[in-house]
Motif scaffolding. Sequence first.
Motif, PDB file in Angstrom:
ATOM      1  N   ILE A  72      26.631   4.081   6.297  1.00 55.45           N
ATOM      2  CA  ILE A  72      25.704   4.988   6.981  1.00 55.45           C
ATOM      3  C   ILE A  72      24.277   4.524   6.740  1.00 55.45           C
ATOM      4  O   ILE A  72      23.891   4.217   5.625  1.00 55.45           O
ATOM      5  CB  ILE A  72      25.869   6.430   6.449  1.00 55.45           C
ATOM      6  CG1 ILE A  72      27.283   6.932   6.730  1.00 55.45           C
ATOM      7  CG2 ILE A  72      24.856   7.361   7.071  1.00 55.45           C
ATOM      8  CD1 ILE A  72      27.575   8.269   6.086  1.00 55.45           C
ATOM      9  N   LEU A  75      19.668   9.452   9.470  1.00 50.63           N
ATOM     10  CA  LEU A  75      20.334  10.749   9.334  1.00 50.63           C
ATOM     11  C   LEU A  75      19.368  11.913   9.510  1.00 50.63           C
ATOM     12  O   LEU A  75      18.255  11.876   9.016  1.00 50.63           O
ATOM     13  CB  LEU A  75      20.947  10.895   7.944  1.00 50.63           C
ATOM     14  CG  LEU A  75      22.241  10.170   7.642  1.00 50.63           C
ATOM     15  CD1 LEU A  75      22.672  10.478   6.218  1.00 50.63           C
ATOM     16  CD2 LEU A  75      23.341  10.535   8.594  1.00 50.63           C
ATOM     17  N   ASP A  76      19.829  12.939  10.194  1.00 50.33           N
ATOM     18  CA  ASP A  76      19.121  14.215  10.198  1.00 50.33           C
ATOM     19  C   ASP A  76      19.856  15.076   9.174  1.00 50.33           C
ATOM     20  O   ASP A  76      20.796  15.795   9.508  1.00 50.33           O
ATOM     21  CB  ASP A  76      19.163  14.845  11.588  1.00 50.33           C
ATOM     22  CG  ASP A  76      18.416  16.168  11.653  1.00 50.33           C
ATOM     23  OD1 ASP A  76      18.032  16.702  10.584  1.00 50.33           O
ATOM     24  OD2 ASP A  76      18.224  16.677  12.768  1.00 50.33           O
ATOM     25  N   ILE A  77      19.445  14.923   7.903  1.00 50.77           N
ATOM     26  CA  ILE A  77      20.202  15.586   6.836  1.00 50.77           C
ATOM     27  C   ILE A  77      20.178  17.102   6.966  1.00 50.77           C
ATOM     28  O   ILE A  77      21.126  17.773   6.588  1.00 50.77           O
ATOM     29  CB  ILE A  77      19.765  15.136   5.424  1.00 50.77           C
ATOM     30  CG1 ILE A  77      18.345  15.531   5.099  1.00 50.77           C
ATOM     31  CG2 ILE A  77      19.970  13.655   5.245  1.00 50.77           C
ATOM     32  CD1 ILE A  77      17.964  15.257   3.654  1.00 50.77           C
ATOM     33  N   ASP A 117      24.700  16.401  -0.448  1.00 55.85           N
ATOM     34  CA  ASP A 117      26.046  16.589   0.085  1.00 55.85           C
ATOM     35  C   ASP A 117      27.033  16.861  -1.049  1.00 55.85           C
ATOM     36  O   ASP A 117      27.837  17.801  -0.979  1.00 55.85           O
ATOM     37  CB  ASP A 117      26.468  15.349   0.882  1.00 55.85           C
ATOM     38  CG  ASP A 117      27.833  15.492   1.521  1.00 55.85           C
ATOM     39  OD1 ASP A 117      28.153  16.585   2.036  1.00 55.85           O
ATOM     40  OD2 ASP A 117      28.592  14.500   1.511  1.00 55.85           O
ATOM     41  N   TYR A 148      20.443  12.385   0.672  1.00 54.23           N
ATOM     42  CA  TYR A 148      21.558  13.005   1.388  1.00 54.23           C
ATOM     43  C   TYR A 148      22.814  13.082   0.524  1.00 54.23           C
ATOM     44  O   TYR A 148      23.446  14.134   0.418  1.00 54.23           O
ATOM     45  CB  TYR A 148      21.877  12.251   2.689  1.00 54.23           C
ATOM     46  CG  TYR A 148      23.172  12.719   3.307  1.00 54.23           C
ATOM     47  CD1 TYR A 148      23.240  13.923   3.997  1.00 54.23           C
ATOM     48  CD2 TYR A 148      24.349  11.985   3.151  1.00 54.23           C
ATOM     49  CE1 TYR A 148      24.438  14.374   4.531  1.00 54.23           C
ATOM     50  CE2 TYR A 148      25.546  12.428   3.681  1.00 54.23           C
ATOM     51  CZ  TYR A 148      25.579  13.623   4.370  1.00 54.23           C
ATOM     52  OH  TYR A 148      26.767  14.073   4.878  1.00 54.23           O
ATOM     53  N   GLU A 177      20.278  18.916   9.772  1.00 51.75           N
ATOM     54  CA  GLU A 177      21.300  19.305  10.746  1.00 51.75           C
ATOM     55  C   GLU A 177      22.712  19.104  10.183  1.00 51.75           C
ATOM     56  O   GLU A 177      23.565  19.986  10.286  1.00 51.75           O
ATOM     57  CB  GLU A 177      21.140  18.497  12.035  1.00 51.75           C
ATOM     58  CG  GLU A 177      22.150  18.863  13.103  1.00 51.75           C
ATOM     59  CD  GLU A 177      21.993  18.035  14.370  1.00 51.75           C
ATOM     60  OE1 GLU A 177      22.938  18.029  15.163  1.00 51.75           O
ATOM     61  OE2 GLU A 177      20.939  17.403  14.568  1.00 51.75           O
ATOM     62  N   ILE A 178      22.942  17.963   9.561  1.00 53.55           N
ATOM     63  CA  ILE A 178      24.275  17.649   9.046  1.00 53.55           C
ATOM     64  C   ILE A 178      24.691  18.623   7.948  1.00 53.55           C
ATOM     65  O   ILE A 178      25.790  19.184   7.984  1.00 53.55           O
ATOM     66  CB  ILE A 178      24.333  16.200   8.527  1.00 53.55           C
ATOM     67  CG1 ILE A 178      24.168  15.225   9.698  1.00 53.55           C
ATOM     68  CG2 ILE A 178      25.635  15.927   7.798  1.00 53.55           C
ATOM     69  CD1 ILE A 178      23.911  13.800   9.270  1.00 53.55           C
ATOM     70  N   LEU A 179      23.829  18.825   6.958  1.00 47.98           N
ATOM     71  CA  LEU A 179      24.190  19.688   5.835  1.00 47.98           C
ATOM     72  C   LEU A 179      24.334  21.155   6.259  1.00 47.98           C
ATOM     73  O   LEU A 179      25.213  21.855   5.764  1.00 47.98           O
ATOM     74  CB  LEU A 179      23.177  19.547   4.702  1.00 47.98           C
ATOM     75  CG  LEU A 179      23.184  18.190   3.996  1.00 47.98           C
ATOM     76  CD1 LEU A 179      22.018  18.082   3.021  1.00 47.98           C
ATOM     77  CD2 LEU A 179      24.506  17.930   3.296  1.00 47.98           C
ATOM     78  N   CYS A 180      23.483  21.602   7.171  1.00 40.21           N
ATOM     79  CA  CYS A 180      23.582  23.000   7.626  1.00 40.21           C
ATOM     80  C   CYS A 180      24.888  23.253   8.373  1.00 40.21           C
ATOM     81  O   CYS A 180      25.483  24.323   8.246  1.00 40.21           O
ATOM     82  CB  CYS A 180      22.379  23.370   8.481  1.00 40.21           C
ATOM     83  SG  CYS A 180      20.850  23.510   7.520  1.00 40.21           S
ATOM     84  N   LYS A 181      25.345  22.265   9.136  1.00 42.66           N
ATOM     85  CA  LYS A 181      26.628  22.404   9.847  1.00 42.66           C
ATOM     86  C   LYS A 181      27.805  22.297   8.881  1.00 42.66           C
ATOM     87  O   LYS A 181      28.800  23.001   9.017  1.00 42.66           O
ATOM     88  CB  LYS A 181      26.762  21.332  10.924  1.00 42.66           C
ATOM     89  CG  LYS A 181      25.985  21.637  12.172  1.00 42.66           C
ATOM     90  CD  LYS A 181      26.213  20.581  13.227  1.00 42.66           C
ATOM     91  CE  LYS A 181      25.362  20.878  14.449  1.00 42.66           C
ATOM     92  NZ  LYS A 181      25.424  19.805  15.445  1.00 42.66           N
ATOM     93  N   LYS A 182      27.686  21.412   7.904  1.00 40.85           N
ATOM     94  CA  LYS A 182      28.785  21.153   6.975  1.00 40.85           C
ATOM     95  C   LYS A 182      28.969  22.291   5.962  1.00 40.85           C
ATOM     96  O   LYS A 182      30.092  22.558   5.531  1.00 40.85           O
ATOM     97  CB  LYS A 182      28.513  19.845   6.248  1.00 40.85           C
ATOM     98  CG  LYS A 182      29.709  19.236   5.582  1.00 40.85           C
ATOM     99  CD  LYS A 182      29.391  17.815   5.129  1.00 40.85           C
ATOM    100  CE  LYS A 182      30.575  17.184   4.443  1.00 40.85           C
ATOM    101  NZ  LYS A 182      30.291  15.823   3.988  1.00 40.85           N
TER     102      LYS A 182
END
Length: 191
Positions: free
Chosen positions: A2, A7-9, A48, A44, A11-16
């Motif tokens: 990766i 990365l848009d951390i 994560d 990230y 967006e990714i973390l909020c969805k995950k």
Amino acid sequence: MIDLKELDIDEILCKKYPLIFVDRDKSPLESCLAFGITTGPGWYNILDQLCANIQHHIDSVAGEHEAALKYNTMRSAALRDHNWEPFKEYYDFIKTEDQLNRYKDDLHKSKPRRLPELVPQVVADQVKEKFGTLRFYYTGGDSIIEGMVAMAEAMSAVTCDVCGNPGKETGGGWISTRCEEHRVKYPEHGE
């Protein structure tokens, strides 16, 4: 591999981890998380792993609590009503009447299972960089999660916030944690 810089951390973390970042879409008057996760992409993996461990701990304790509650309820009913059938279904090792009788004797001598105290859901209040390290402000949790957060914040002090490689604190006025390559690329944050 990766590319962390892409990365848009937020967006990714909020969805995950929607339970942890439940306040992400609130107004700035309601939550500092409204500004998003304001760290470099190099952190990230730290964030994560932190969020995964937090949610796993909360869910595991809830599962242990639920299992102990179910067992205690069945135990109480069995002792009160002399109905042992639920234990035959619950414990597949009880195959014979003799095994059940031994289990009944043990059950009379035993105490109910301890109910683990539920861990309040962690809700992130603000996630940002400050003085070159990660700051993860939250509500909920317990002392184990407090330790997880302290460890993640400490890891950020030796991790480049741009790429995730080993880094060190740099800068005079504006402090950041950077690897050698990113100290050169961003001289305003360099030594």
